[in-house]
Design an enzyme around this catalytic site. Structure first.
Site, PDB file in Angstrom:
ATOM      1  N   ASP A   1       2.149  -3.602  -9.734  1.00 40.37           N
ATOM      2  CA  ASP A   1       1.926  -4.807 -10.246  1.00 40.37           C
ATOM      3  C   ASP A   1       2.404  -4.697 -11.721  1.00 40.37           C
ATOM      4  O   ASP A   1       3.010  -5.768 -12.353  1.00 40.37           O
ATOM      5  CB  ASP A   1       0.532  -5.332  -9.893  1.00 40.37           C
ATOM      6  CG  ASP A   1       0.043  -5.457  -8.722  1.00 40.37           C
ATOM      7  OD1 ASP A   1       0.713  -5.168  -7.656  1.00 40.37           O
ATOM      8  OD2 ASP A   1      -1.105  -5.491  -8.289  1.00 40.37           O
TER       9      ASP A   1
ATOM     10  N   GLY B   1      -7.516 -13.965  -6.601  1.00 40.70           N
ATOM     11  CA  GLY B   1      -8.164 -13.222  -5.285  1.00 40.70           C
ATOM     12  C   GLY B   1      -6.912 -13.561  -4.299  1.00 40.70           C
ATOM     13  O   GLY B   1      -7.162 -13.589  -3.006  1.00 40.70           O
TER      14      GLY B   1
ATOM     15  N   HIS C   1       0.675  -1.381  -0.055  1.00 38.68           N
ATOM     16  CA  HIS C   1      -0.091  -0.052  -0.030  1.00 38.68           C
ATOM     17  C   HIS C   1       0.944   1.209   0.015  1.00 38.68           C
ATOM     18  O   HIS C   1       0.544   2.239   0.501  1.00 38.68           O
ATOM     19  CB  HIS C   1      -0.963  -0.021   1.239  1.00 38.68           C
ATOM     20  CG  HIS C   1      -2.086  -1.086   0.919  1.00 38.68           C
ATOM     21  ND1 HIS C   1      -2.974  -0.737   0.174  1.00 38.68           N
ATOM     22  CD2 HIS C   1      -2.234  -2.351   1.357  1.00 38.68           C
ATOM     23  CE1 HIS C   1      -3.846  -2.084   0.393  1.00 38.68           C
ATOM     24  NE2 HIS C   1      -3.146  -2.960   0.954  1.00 38.68           N
TER      25      HIS C   1
ATOM     26  N   GLU D   1      -7.197  -0.466 -15.130  1.00 42.48           N
ATOM     27  CA  GLU D   1      -7.856  -1.200 -14.148  1.00 42.48           C
ATOM     28  C   GLU D   1      -8.558   0.045 -13.199  1.00 42.48           C
ATOM     29  O   GLU D   1      -9.498  -0.014 -12.513  1.00 42.48           O
ATOM     30  CB  GLU D   1      -6.630  -1.659 -13.280  1.00 42.48           C
ATOM     31  CG  GLU D   1      -7.303  -2.312 -11.829  1.00 42.48           C
ATOM     32  CD  GLU D   1      -6.397  -3.581 -11.566  1.00 42.48           C
ATOM     33  OE1 GLU D   1      -5.684  -4.114 -12.407  1.00 42.48           O
ATOM     34  OE2 GLU D   1      -6.824  -4.039 -10.433  1.00 42.48           O
TER      35      GLU D   1
ATOM     36  N   GLY E   1      -3.756 -12.271  -3.976  1.00 33.56           N
ATOM     37  CA  GLY E   1      -2.768 -11.224  -3.632  1.00 33.56           C
ATOM     38  C   GLY E   1      -1.575 -11.471  -4.516  1.00 33.56           C
ATOM     39  O   GLY E   1      -0.458 -10.791  -4.276  1.00 33.56           O
ATOM     40  N   LEU E   2      -1.610 -12.221  -5.770  1.00 33.12           N
ATOM     41  CA  LEU E   2      -0.402 -12.312  -6.331  1.00 33.12           C
ATOM     42  C   LEU E   2      -0.632 -11.580  -7.874  1.00 33.12           C
ATOM     43  O   LEU E   2       0.071 -12.040  -8.898  1.00 33.12           O
ATOM     44  CB  LEU E   2      -0.107 -13.864  -6.597  1.00 33.12           C
ATOM     45  CG  LEU E   2       0.060 -14.606  -5.524  1.00 33.12           C
ATOM     46  CD1 LEU E   2       0.066 -16.199  -5.713  1.00 33.12           C
ATOM     47  CD2 LEU E   2       1.264 -14.034  -4.545  1.00 33.12           C
ATOM     48  N   SER E   3      -1.597 -11.079  -7.858  1.00 32.72           N
ATOM     49  CA  SER E   3      -1.903  -9.990  -9.183  1.00 32.72           C
ATOM     50  C   SER E   3      -2.082 -10.859 -10.237  1.00 32.72           C
ATOM     51  O   SER E   3      -1.666 -10.344 -11.491  1.00 32.72           O
ATOM     52  CB  SER E   3      -0.545  -9.347  -9.314  1.00 32.72           C
ATOM     53  OG  SER E   3      -0.897  -8.211  -9.534  1.00 32.72           O
ATOM     54  N   SER E   4      -3.193 -11.789 -10.108  1.00 31.97           N
ATOM     55  CA  SER E   4      -3.752 -12.427 -11.354  1.00 31.97           C
ATOM     56  C   SER E   4      -4.256 -11.373 -12.258  1.00 31.97           C
ATOM     57  O   SER E   4      -4.218 -11.507 -13.601  1.00 31.97           O
ATOM     58  CB  SER E   4      -4.795 -13.447 -10.878  1.00 31.97           C
ATOM     59  OG  SER E   4      -5.696 -12.688 -10.195  1.00 31.97           O
TER      60      SER E   4
HETATM   61  C1  GLA Z   1      -2.691  -4.094  -5.216  1.00 30.18           C
HETATM   62  C2  GLA Z   1      -2.699  -3.102  -5.933  1.00 30.18           C
HETATM   63  C3  GLA Z   1      -1.249  -2.773  -6.054  1.00 30.18           C
HETATM   64  C4  GLA Z   1      -0.842  -2.264  -4.714  1.00 30.18           C
HETATM   65  C5  GLA Z   1      -1.149  -3.495  -3.799  1.00 30.18           C
HETATM   66  C6  GLA Z   1      -0.878  -3.339  -2.181  1.00 30.18           C
HETATM   67  O1  GLA Z   1      -1.939  -5.295  -5.395  1.00 30.18           O
HETATM   68  O2  GLA Z   1      -3.161  -3.626  -7.353  1.00 30.18           O
HETATM   69  O3  GLA Z   1      -1.186  -1.521  -6.811  1.00 30.18           O
HETATM   70  O4  GLA Z   1      -1.584  -1.219  -3.952  1.00 30.18           O
HETATM   71  O5  GLA Z   1      -2.626  -4.015  -3.721  1.00 30.18           O
HETATM   72  O6  GLA Z   1       0.532  -2.837  -1.917  1.00 30.18           O
END
Ligand code: GLA
Length: 391
Positions: free
Chosen positions: A174, A124, A37, A162, A126-129
């Protein structure tokens, strides 16, 4: 799935479904070692790419339709390049639609295509799918239209899709990592200047990802609410000091002086961001010195701050982190990504990796009621076309 099986299976499925050969692309997942964040606060982050992919096969069409079939959802969406409509449901289709809209708005002339995607990244988690899907669609569509790709611009366009189309107020981390970060390293990225320092991964230690089994759904607003809180804090602080444009510009002393102005919640949100940016700097130093002990401590401090100050963790993530932090061979552990569910990231002594993974999964499995999904991190390079001859 091994790389060759994924390649072979997606190309064979494409051939069977669309009756012609395709070009093949892939985009990795990302982990963030520390700096959560911080990106949308103009701060510092430390992502690396993970060798789990969104695969994409593509062949051109003669018309102006882009048909995207997602093998893992068993769903197809037809997108008319000249008439792209938004749904507010945040479903997977919104990501390719958003990307096509933004690329065209920025002047790229795209062509119709048939696309098949296959995702290996937990959704979902937290690995940016989502950023992985956006980036691979954009990269493949631009490649098929014959453009040379400027990777920094690619990342910025995917972020815009996004933010403006899907409606998630994410930062740049990401998309930037997935577009640019090389294998066998992390990048300390300055999200204000977009400059970065390649950073070595610790030797004799490995990163372990474990899924809490709680799926986050970011379009439901958790991330957006945190971003609004940060912006509200900046607006209050900038009345005192017009030089403050983002939480990046705030130090602990300023924060303490303004504790009453901010109130308890905003004060704690800011304290997370300010201390986390410093932890990224310290982590960079620890990684440069190959100091896994120090890096692990910083990761565990980061988790505490995300849990108590930023309040984006949940009880399952906290249990998983507690178990990992108390396990022999673990240097440190934290939640990874936006939070509200998803995965944890632990830094583990290489020699103790298997026993630690088994023990954490055994203990957390009792809470979850089933064996959790886990994965030992191998890093990857950025989004790329995969030579089909490599099969
Ligand atoms: C998500 C958002 C990122 C970042 C993280 C938290 O992955 O896509 O831009 O803000 O949360 O670090």
């Amino acid at each position: 799935m091994t790389e060759t099986t994924a390649n072979a299976s997606i190309l064979a499925t494409f051939q069977a479904r669309f009756g012609r050969p395709a070009r093949l692309f892939r985009a990795p997942a990302r982990i963030n070692i520390i700096g959560e964040h911080c990106d949308y606060n103009d701060g510092l982050v430390m992502p690396a790419n993970l060798a789990l992919y969104t695969w994409l096969a593509i062949a051109p069409r003669d018309d102006r339709t882009v048909r995207v079939m997602a093998a893992d959802f068993q769903q197809t969406v037809e997108i008319r390049l000249d008439d792209i409509c938004k749904n507010a449901d945040g479903n997977w289709q919104e990501y390719p639609k958003g990307v096509l809209q933004v690329l065209q708005a920025e002047g790229f002339e795209l062509k119709g295509a048939d696309i098949l995607t296959l995702g290996e990244i937990p959704l979902g988690g937290g690995l940016s799918s989502s950023a992985s899907l956006e980036t691979v669609v954009a990269f493949a569509m631009l490649s098929c239209a014959g453009y040379d790709i400027d990777r920094r611009r690619l990342a910025l366009m995917c972020k815009k899709a996004e933010n403006e189309f899907v409606g998630v107020a994410c930062g740049i981390m990401d998309q930037y990592a997935i577009s640019i970060c090389e294998r066998d390293q992390a990048m300390m990225l300055d999200c204000r200047s977009l400059e970065y320092l390649p950073t070595p991964l610790p030797l004799n230690a490995r990163f372990l990802i474990i899924n809490s089994g709680v799926q986050h759904r970011l379009h439901e607003g958790g991330l957006n609410r945190r971003r609004e809180e940060c912006e509200r804090a900046v607006s209050l602080l900038s009345h005192k000091d017009p030089e403050i444009k983002a939480l990046r510009d705030v130090c602990m002393n300023t924060l303490k002086d303004n504790r009453t102005v901010l109130g308890d919640i905003l004060y704690r949100r800011c304290r997370h961001v300010v201390t986390e940016i410093q932890r990224v700097r310290d982590a960079h130093q620890a990684m440069a010195n190959n100091n896994a002990d120090k890096l692990g401590q910083l990761m565990s401090q980061s988790h505490r701050s995300l849990k108590d100050d930023f309040e984006v963790s949940c009880s399952e993530l906290n249990s998983l982190v507690d178990i990992a932090q108390n396990c022999d061979g673990v240097y440190g552990a934290r939640m990874v990504g936006a939070g509200f569910g998803g995965c944890t990231l632990s830094l583990v002594e290489s020699d103790k990796l298997e026993t630690a993974a088994a023990e954490i999964c055994r203990q957390y499995g009792k809470i979850l009621g089933q064996d959790p999904w886990y994965h030992v991190v191998e890093t990857s390079g950025p989004v790329q076309e995969v030579a089909v001859g490599s099969l």
